[in-house]
Motif scaffolding. Structure first.
Motif, PDB file in Angstrom:
ATOM      1  N   ASP A  88     -29.704  53.634 -10.410  1.00  0.00           N
ATOM      2  CA  ASP A  88     -30.964  53.155 -10.973  1.00  0.00           C
ATOM      3  C   ASP A  88     -32.046  53.250  -9.894  1.00  0.00           C
ATOM      4  N   ARG A  90     -34.897  51.997  -9.711  1.00  0.00           N
ATOM      5  CA  ARG A  90     -35.555  50.737  -9.383  1.00  0.00           C
ATOM      6  C   ARG A  90     -34.833  50.006  -8.253  1.00  0.00           C
ATOM      7  N   ARG A 168     -33.440  43.733  -9.237  1.00  0.00           N
ATOM      8  CA  ARG A 168     -32.985  43.915 -10.621  1.00  0.00           C
ATOM      9  C   ARG A 168     -33.087  42.608 -11.368  1.00  0.00           C
ATOM     10  N   SER A 174     -42.440  40.527  -7.641  1.00  0.00           N
ATOM     11  CA  SER A 174     -42.138  41.703  -8.457  1.00  0.00           C
ATOM     12  C   SER A 174     -43.171  42.793  -8.239  1.00  0.00           C
ATOM     13  N   LYS A 175     -42.887  43.967  -8.762  1.00  0.00           N
ATOM     14  CA  LYS A 175     -43.802  45.104  -8.624  1.00  0.00           C
ATOM     15  C   LYS A 175     -45.168  44.778  -9.195  1.00  0.00           C
ATOM     16  N   ASP A 333     -38.398  43.510 -13.822  1.00  0.00           N
ATOM     17  CA  ASP A 333     -38.534  44.906 -13.387  1.00  0.00           C
ATOM     18  C   ASP A 333     -38.506  45.880 -14.544  1.00  0.00           C
ATOM     19  N   GLY A 334     -38.747  45.425 -15.728  1.00  0.00           N
ATOM     20  CA  GLY A 334     -38.717  46.278 -16.915  1.00  0.00           C
ATOM     21  C   GLY A 334     -38.814  45.379 -18.121  1.00  0.00           C
TER      22      GLY A 334
END
Length: 617
Positions: A88, A90, A168, A174-175, A333-334
């Motif tokens: 992954d 990420r 994860r 976080s981003k 993250d998503g």
């Protein structure tokens, strides 16, 4: 749903495990307090957990998951990232080049102040000390006294934790710049069911846990706004939820209290730049959007009407959403689903944001309302969620007036690409053990969705719709397997489905039918594969008339009813004799001159080569 109705549902859950003879499930009740140390990215936790044993046997041990421990160099998750062929992205850094990438596990580079951990410092059972040990992400507890059938034990735990860098799902910074995405943050009681204890080491897949009630108190800096599972109990004492709150603080911290009933995963997130947007759906669900309102997240400002429409649509077509609230929180993250809440990253693009919201909110049914074991029923969890997401997307977001017979051809394309790639593995494989993330993703999200759409082809779309609603009535707030859904579909349709679920899930066999030839008034069909299916054959005659021949499969021991689909409009329906799976060829006799013949014009049959499914004179 009204509180009175929810209370009835909860009582039914507690006292009526009647789906299959001998069915039972455990129950947990958490009461937790978190004292945040924001600057150090750490917190102290206290938990009182009431655990009810309904298993019919005495328990000498119990187990907890310590998911934060995976975010340490040398963990199994770290090792998996270093050895799987398609890690992954990420969770990795590319230390090679664009042309020749070389991926490095981000976990492997974490320093002691960046790792995650959960350290238990005290644990008692009914006031008595117990023996425990940590093995990776599992805490093994040897009980002071066995928990007998029907008994409830009370565990008191004190632990401290360090929040890992966001790699994860869970973590800090976080981003998107969200300070705290608090998923899998507490020692979580492991699931124990008729298959035994589920003690999978955490390597990045998903989660399985018993249903229960949560009462969570969070003490955090007074300038933070918190979004979480469940219902906020003191909105007038904290920032963001009401106008002109009177913030109660102590030593610079505000106290947030959330409660949720009958969920199996509690999440929260906190950031100083969050805003809270609230609205109520027509079906009475309080929807909260909690996000950073800045130039990086313009789509969030437009998302609320679609979120409301989603919950109303799903409540009507897949069963009433049974909780009072749902919180859509920027973080992670998503996108990842939790009890009555989700964490979702991003927000610049409306299409992408709505797609993620719809998918994660659809998990409120397939995984949260039905506590599916995601560790080896990933096709059931992700695939059926993707089907629910797509149906809502067409109806609510795209506002399609006529829904196609096959609502997602892209899922078929993805599955067929996988089936022909040589990388496919059985969909019943344990989710952690796929050789590639590519195979896992396409099996779970695409093949699982194809299974649902193709099931409508086998039993009829009306029967599939009825199956979803009946499954809701029978299995909400429980832990069904894929076989339980199959049994409901069989009872609704009167069709035996053992062959279909077995071959599609437990093997990598492919479907491949062809029109072998048309000789005068005889049409010869061929099964070129080792996977037999019923066939809808549309014949168009030179005089302009149409006839739909339905060829059941003997193993079905029943027939699909006629379907009112646009592809079949104006066609006379003729039911033919069963086609045996032991017979590769089948002749269809017609009475007129043939112009065109098509196997399954709806394209719901997952045929790996549709090119030979059409004959034109």
């Amino acid at each position: 749903m009204r509180k009175f109705t929810l209370l009835i549902c909860l009582c039914l859950v507690q006292f009526a495990f009647a789906q299959r003879k001998g069915y039972w499930q455990q129950k947990v009740d958490y009461k937790m307090t978190v004292d945040m140390k924001e600057n150090a990215y750490q917190f102290d936790g206290k938990m009182q957990l009431k655990y009810t044993n309904n298993s019919g046997q005495n328990l000498n041990k119990v187990y907890f998951h310590l998911y934060y421990n995976a975010f340490q160099p040398g963990s199994m998750m770290d090792n998996r990232l270093q050895n799987i062929v398609d890690p992954d992205k990420r969770m990795t850094n590319n230390i090679g080049t664009k042309e020749n990438p070389k991926y490095q596990s981000r976990i492997s580079t974490l320093t002691p102040d960046q790792i995650g951990y959960q350290k238990v410092t005290s644990l008692t059972q009914n006031g008595q000390a117990v023996t425990y040990k940590v093995d990776g992400t599992i805490l093994e507890v040897t009980l002071a006294k066995p928990i007998a059938e029907g008994q409830t034990a009370t565990f008191d735990m004190v632990w401290n934790a360090q929040i890992p860098e966001q790699i994860r799902r869970t973590g800090r910074n976080s981003k998107d710049g969200v300070d705290f995405s608090m998923a899998q943050w507490y020692p979580k009681m492991a699931e124990f069911d008729p298959e035994g204890w589920h003690l999978d080491e955490y390597i990045g897949r998903e989660f399985f846990a018993p249903f229960g009630n949560f009462d969570v108190t969070i003490n955090i800096g007074k300038d933070y706004i918190v979004g979480a599972s469940g219902e906020l109990q003191n909105p007038k004492e904290v920032k963001g939820y009401v106008k002109n709150p009177v913030i109660k603080e102590k030593n610079g911290k505000a106290t947030w209290n959330f409660k949720a009933e009958n969920i199996h995963d509690f999440v929260w997130a906190a950031d100083k730049e969050f805003i809270v947007e609230h609205a109520k759906s027509k079906h009475g669900v309080d929807i909260y959007l909690i996000y950073q309102d800045n130039d990086s997240s313009p789509a969030w400002r437009k998302a609320m009407p679609y979120a409301l429409g989603f919950f109303d649509y799903n409540s009507e077509h897949f069963g009433e959403y049974p909780w009072k609230t749902y919180s859509i929180i920027q973080g992670g993250d998503g996108g990842m689903e939790y009890g009555t809440a989700t964490l979702i990253a991003g927000g610049k693009n409306l299409d992408s944001l709505i797609g993620t919201i719809f998918h994660e909110a659809a998990h409120s049914w397939y995984q949260q309302l039905f506590g599916i074991n995601e560790t080896y029923n990933e096709w059931f969890d992700e695939g059926f969620t993707s089907y629910v997401e797509q149906m809502a997307h067409l109806n609510v977001y795209e506002k399609v007036k006529v829904i196609p017979s096959n609502p997602n051809p892209d899922a078929y394309k993805g599955y067929i690409n996988l089936a022909l790639s040589g990388k496919e593995e059985p969909a019943s494989l344990l989710a952690d053990y796929y050789n590639t993330n590519y195979a896992y993703s396409l099996e779970a999200y695409y093949k699982g969705q194809v299974l649902a759409i193709q099931l409508g082809y086998i039993i009829g779309q009306d029967n599939l719709n009825k199956t979803f609603l009946r499954f809701y009535d029978e299995w909400k707030f429980k832990h069904p397997s894929g076989n339980d859904f199959k049994r409901v579909a069989e009872e609704v349709s009167g069709v035996n489905l053992k062959w279909y679920f077995n071959l599609f899930l437990n093997t990598t066999r492919k479907i491949d039918y062809a029109i072998d030839g048309v000789n005068g008034k005889t049409i010869t069909l061929a099964n070129k594969s080792d996977f037999a299916m019923p066939i809808d054959l549309l014949v168009e005659y030179t005089d302009g008339s149409k006839e739909l021949f339905y060829i059941p499969l003997r193993e079905m021991r029943g027939e699909k009813p006629a379907e009112n689909l646009v592809e079949y409009k104006g066609a006379k329906r003729t039911i033919l004799e069963d086609w045996f799976w032991t017979k590769p060829l089948y002749d269809v006799k017609v009475s007129k001159e043939v112009k065109q013949v098509t196997i399954d014009p709806t394209k719901r049959l997952a045929d790996v080569n549709f090119d030979n499914n059409v004959f034109t004179k």
